[in-house]
Scaffold this motif. Structure first.
Motif, PDB file in Angstrom:
ATOM      1  N   ASP A  47       0.839  -1.195   0.000  1.00 44.91           N
ATOM      2  CA  ASP A  47       0.000   0.000   0.000  1.00 44.91           C
ATOM      3  C   ASP A  47       0.879   1.253   0.000  1.00 44.91           C
ATOM      4  O   ASP A  47       2.118   1.161  -0.120  1.00 44.91           O
ATOM      5  N   ALA A  48       0.286   2.401   0.152  1.00 46.30           N
ATOM      6  CA  ALA A  48       1.026   3.663   0.074  1.00 46.30           C
ATOM      7  C   ALA A  48       2.016   3.833   1.214  1.00 46.30           C
ATOM      8  O   ALA A  48       2.935   4.658   1.119  1.00 46.30           O
ATOM      9  N   SER A  49       1.874   3.038   2.266  1.00 42.69           N
ATOM     10  CA  SER A  49       2.820   3.086   3.394  1.00 42.69           C
ATOM     11  C   SER A  49       3.817   1.943   3.351  1.00 42.69           C
ATOM     12  O   SER A  49       4.497   1.670   4.352  1.00 42.69           O
ATOM     13  N   ASP A  50       3.892   1.256   2.218  1.00 42.65           N
ATOM     14  CA  ASP A  50       4.787   0.108   2.017  1.00 42.65           C
ATOM     15  C   ASP A  50       4.433  -1.078   2.903  1.00 42.65           C
ATOM     16  O   ASP A  50       5.284  -1.936   3.179  1.00 42.65           O
ATOM     17  N   GLN A  51       3.185  -1.160   3.323  1.00 43.90           N
ATOM     18  CA  GLN A  51       2.718  -2.316   4.075  1.00 43.90           C
ATOM     19  C   GLN A  51       2.226  -3.389   3.108  1.00 43.90           C
ATOM     20  O   GLN A  51       1.552  -3.094   2.113  1.00 43.90           O
ATOM     21  N   VAL A  52       2.563  -4.638   3.406  1.00 40.54           N
ATOM     22  CA  VAL A  52       2.166  -5.759   2.549  1.00 40.54           C
ATOM     23  C   VAL A  52       0.656  -5.976   2.664  1.00 40.54           C
ATOM     24  O   VAL A  52       0.113  -6.067   3.773  1.00 40.54           O
ATOM     25  N   LEU A  53      -0.014  -6.084   1.523  1.00 42.56           N
ATOM     26  CA  LEU A  53      -1.476  -6.179   1.499  1.00 42.56           C
ATOM     27  C   LEU A  53      -1.994  -7.611   1.589  1.00 42.56           C
ATOM     28  O   LEU A  53      -3.127  -7.828   2.024  1.00 42.56           O
ATOM     29  N   ARG A  54      -1.206  -8.567   1.154  1.00 44.91           N
ATOM     30  CA  ARG A  54      -1.625  -9.968   1.172  1.00 44.91           C
ATOM     31  C   ARG A  54      -0.378 -10.819   0.995  1.00 44.91           C
ATOM     32  O   ARG A  54       0.667 -10.313   0.595  1.00 44.91           O
ATOM     33  N   PRO A  55      -0.450 -12.134   1.260  1.00 46.28           N
ATOM     34  CA  PRO A  55       0.713 -12.984   0.987  1.00 46.28           C
ATOM     35  C   PRO A  55       1.143 -12.895  -0.473  1.00 46.28           C
ATOM     36  O   PRO A  55       0.317 -12.699  -1.371  1.00 46.28           O
ATOM     37  N   ASN A  75      -9.934  -9.221  -9.973  1.00 46.71           N
ATOM     38  CA  ASN A  75     -11.199  -9.925 -10.163  1.00 46.71           C
ATOM     39  C   ASN A  75     -11.736 -10.553  -8.871  1.00 46.71           C
ATOM     40  O   ASN A  75     -12.949 -10.688  -8.705  1.00 46.71           O
ATOM     41  N   ASN A  76     -10.831 -10.953  -7.972  1.00 47.82           N
ATOM     42  CA  ASN A  76     -11.237 -11.739  -6.812  1.00 47.82           C
ATOM     43  C   ASN A  76     -11.047 -11.033  -5.476  1.00 47.82           C
ATOM     44  O   ASN A  76     -11.670 -11.423  -4.489  1.00 47.82           O
ATOM     45  N   GLU A  77     -10.157 -10.043  -5.431  1.00 43.87           N
ATOM     46  CA  GLU A  77      -9.901  -9.297  -4.205  1.00 43.87           C
ATOM     47  C   GLU A  77      -9.859  -7.800  -4.533  1.00 43.87           C
ATOM     48  O   GLU A  77      -8.835  -7.131  -4.381  1.00 43.87           O
ATOM     49  N   PRO A  78     -10.969  -7.262  -5.044  1.00 50.05           N
ATOM     50  CA  PRO A  78     -10.952  -5.886  -5.563  1.00 50.05           C
ATOM     51  C   PRO A  78     -10.583  -4.850  -4.510  1.00 50.05           C
ATOM     52  O   PRO A  78      -9.967  -3.827  -4.843  1.00 50.05           O
ATOM     53  N   ALA A  79     -10.933  -5.072  -3.255  1.00 54.12           N
ATOM     54  CA  ALA A  79     -10.589  -4.096  -2.214  1.00 54.12           C
ATOM     55  C   ALA A  79      -9.071  -4.012  -2.037  1.00 54.12           C
ATOM     56  O   ALA A  79      -8.515  -2.923  -1.804  1.00 54.12           O
ATOM     57  N   ILE A  80      -8.407  -5.144  -2.145  1.00 49.73           N
ATOM     58  CA  ILE A  80      -6.940  -5.153  -2.069  1.00 49.73           C
ATOM     59  C   ILE A  80      -6.350  -4.483  -3.299  1.00 49.73           C
ATOM     60  O   ILE A  80      -5.434  -3.646  -3.207  1.00 49.73           O
ATOM     61  N   PHE A  81      -6.861  -4.826  -4.483  1.00 44.57           N
ATOM     62  CA  PHE A  81      -6.342  -4.235  -5.718  1.00 44.57           C
ATOM     63  C   PHE A  81      -6.427  -2.713  -5.677  1.00 44.57           C
ATOM     64  O   PHE A  81      -5.509  -2.006  -6.132  1.00 44.57           O
ATOM     65  N   ALA A  82      -7.493  -2.199  -5.138  1.00 43.68           N
ATOM     66  CA  ALA A  82      -7.687  -0.751  -5.094  1.00 43.68           C
ATOM     67  C   ALA A  82      -6.649  -0.053  -4.228  1.00 43.68           C
ATOM     68  O   ALA A  82      -6.411   1.153  -4.383  1.00 43.68           O
ATOM     69  N   ARG A  83      -6.014  -0.782  -3.324  1.00 42.68           N
ATOM     70  CA  ARG A  83      -5.032  -0.185  -2.410  1.00 42.68           C
ATOM     71  C   ARG A  83      -3.597  -0.386  -2.875  1.00 42.68           C
ATOM     72  O   ARG A  83      -2.661   0.080  -2.201  1.00 42.68           O
ATOM     73  N   VAL A  84      -3.398  -1.045  -4.009  1.00 46.10           N
ATOM     74  CA  VAL A  84      -2.034  -1.336  -4.461  1.00 46.10           C
ATOM     75  C   VAL A  84      -1.344  -0.049  -4.905  1.00 46.10           C
ATOM     76  O   VAL A  84      -1.747   0.590  -5.872  1.00 46.10           O
ATOM     77  N   ALA A  85      -0.282   0.301  -4.181  1.00 43.48           N
ATOM     78  CA  ALA A  85       0.525   1.475  -4.546  1.00 43.48           C
ATOM     79  C   ALA A  85       1.810   1.074  -5.247  1.00 43.48           C
ATOM     80  O   ALA A  85       2.334   1.827  -6.066  1.00 43.48           O
ATOM     81  N   LYS A  86       2.342  -0.123  -4.917  1.00 39.20           N
ATOM     82  CA  LYS A  86       3.551  -0.625  -5.548  1.00 39.20           C
ATOM     83  C   LYS A  86       3.454  -2.140  -5.690  1.00 39.20           C
ATOM     84  O   LYS A  86       2.960  -2.834  -4.800  1.00 39.20           O
TER      85      LYS A  86
END
Length: 483
Positions: A86-94, A138-149
């Motif tokens: 995410d925008a804070s360089d936190q990992v969003l998923r495995p 397609n399957n985890e849209p909330a995660i995709f929306a937060r992808v910064a890098k």
């Protein structure tokens, strides 16, 4: 001194070399792999950092003075993994790993867009990074929306080491977003997966500095602060740097968890229809081709789990003399296959079993099946315009002389065995760290090791192996039809 850090599928390895490229010391720590659903393969990026810390702690305990003299660091890692921040360089998923095939439908859809093969020179394989992001959308849209890098696995380690979002050409070529001929991100291909260049790391060559070691980490291990961290390489290109496979005509066969038949090229020679990968090499203005087998030693490890016998015990049953194929055939498609089939759905099989079939026959069939999969890659490389006259064997499976005899006979090529030494990805990474720190000539540094012995094809069994390979080739379409 120069430090190589290789993030492997099952462990992190650290390796120290001196100015003469002699190994001073090494240490490793294991990393777990999760398979929560069929076809899935994931790792927690926090485990990569923990394993690297453990390996560096061990290296400091054994070689503190040598570690303190390090002037350059190089990185290597398993390719294609989708590490989402995410925008804070936190990992969003495995991290979705290289051998994860869940995104096969997304890969097929992207591959149907002619721009991908035209720009990348490759099929969009399910294991590549771009279809994984399409799957997440397609399957985890909330995660995709937060992808910064989006970072590749070794480049997540770089972020931890340096604070920099950077990558290099060899690893990035396996994403399906790189213009492989021009060695830059393709805005068009990124847009096709609803991403942009701002979500990608900055690119350099593998021999160039890509960040500097953070002071707090340097202090922990007694290193100098701001040591340059080289761009490094994906694991196969790093192994090629370690093996000196950097000039046209040079090739190696890696019998690791996956199998790779790797050939260096002095020019960009794409032929995606052959299902051969055409990627940038870690050295500037060089490329490489490779055929990839998803389950090489993993096939033998699977048999170990089934029989309860160790790998060494299984292969020891076969003795030293190469045997004629028995008629039992093994297809090593335990996780699907890349070269030459690009098939995420196919699964492995034994055929020709009888009451008389024992453990030794199963082991022999597994070793032959993997050797025939390498033969498939050799044929695909030939179709892509690369002819080989010999290969060098590396990887854990190369310790089995029986397997090497089977490989040589299946390929119809001499197989060279390097002299004792560590010439794998960690060594290649250390070489890249040396080049970046000293601005050294990459081709002078990345020389080939001495050959200890050459395993020649068994001429007496050439016809028997040719017949067995024909049976092997005929089985894929037959099995595919009922899979």
């Amino acid at each position: 001194m120069y430090l190589g850090i290789d993030l492997g599928t099952s462990s992190v390895k650290t390796l120290l070399i001196d100015a003469d490229q002699a190994t001073v010391g090494s240490a490793s720590a294991s990393v777990d792999l999760s398979r929560p659903h069929p076809g899935w393969s994931e790792q927690d990026p926090a485990d990569w950092i923990a394993a690297t810390e453990q390996a560096l702690d061990e290296l400091k305990a054994k070689h503190a003075s040598a570690l303190a003299a390090v002037k350059g660091i190089g990185l290597s890692g398993h390719m294609h993994g989708a590490t989402l921040l995410d925008a804070s360089d936190q990992v969003l998923r495995p991290c979705i790993m290289w051998n994860d095939t869940r995104s096969h439908a997304e890969a097929a859809k992207l591959d149907a867009d002619p721009r991908f093969r035209a720009i990348t020179g490759n099929i969009v394989f399910p294991g590549f990074t771009a279809p994984k992001l399409a799957w997440v959308k397609n399957n985890e849209p909330a995660i995709f929306a937060r992808v910064a890098k989006v970072l590749l696995p070794k480049d997540y380690l770089r972020l931890w080491l340096t604070g920099a979002h950077m990558s290099e050409m060899s690893d990035s070529a396996g994403t399906s977003w790189l213009d492989v001929a021009e060695r830059r991100w393709s805005a068009d291909l990124l847009a096709a997966t609803d991403l942009s260049e701002r979500q990608m790391p900055e690119l350099v060559e593998g021999t160039e500095p890509a960040g500097a070691l953070r002071a707090e980490l340097a202090a922990r291990w007694g290193l100098k602060p701001a040591i340059p961290v080289a761009g490094g390489a994906g694991d196969n290109a790093a192994s090629a740097c370690g093996m000196g496979t950097v000039k046209p005509g040079q090739a190696f066969a890696s019998l690791g968890t996956s199998g790779v038949l790797f050939a260096a090229n002095g020019a960009y020679l794409p032929n995606p229809e052959s299902a051969v990968h055409t990627f940038c090499h870690a050295l500037p203005n060089t490329w490489h081709q490779m055929g990839v087998i998803l389950s090489a030693t993993d096939s033998l490890n699977w048999l170990v789990g089934i029989t309860g016998k160790g790998a060494g015990d299984l292969t020891a049953e076969l003795g030293d003399k190469l045997r004629a194929p028995t008629g039992v055939t093994f297809l090593p498609y335990l996780s699907g296959e890349r070269t030459p089939h690009n098939d995420a759905v196919i699964r492995g099989s034994f055929t020709g079993l009888g009451h008389e079939t024992g453990t030794a026959a199963l082991t022999q069939a597994v070793l032959e099946g993997v050797a025939f999969a390498f033969r498939d890659s050799l044929e695909a490389l030939s179709a892509a315009g690369t002819e080989l006259s010999r290969v060098t064997a590396i990887g854990g499976g190369s310790r089995s002389r029986y397997w090497l005899k089977a490989m040589a006979t299946a390929l119809g090529l001499p197989v060279d065995v390097p002299a004792d030494g560590d010439f794998g990805a960690a060594f290649g990474a250390a070489r890249l760290g040396l080049i970046a720190a000293e601005k050294a000539d990459p081709f002078a540094i990345c020389s080939a090791p001495a050959t200890e012995e050459t395993v020649e094809p068994d001429a007496a069994l050439a016809q028997a192996y040719a017949d067995a390979y024909r049976r092997y080739r005929a089985l894929y379409p037959a099995i595919r039809g009922v899979s």
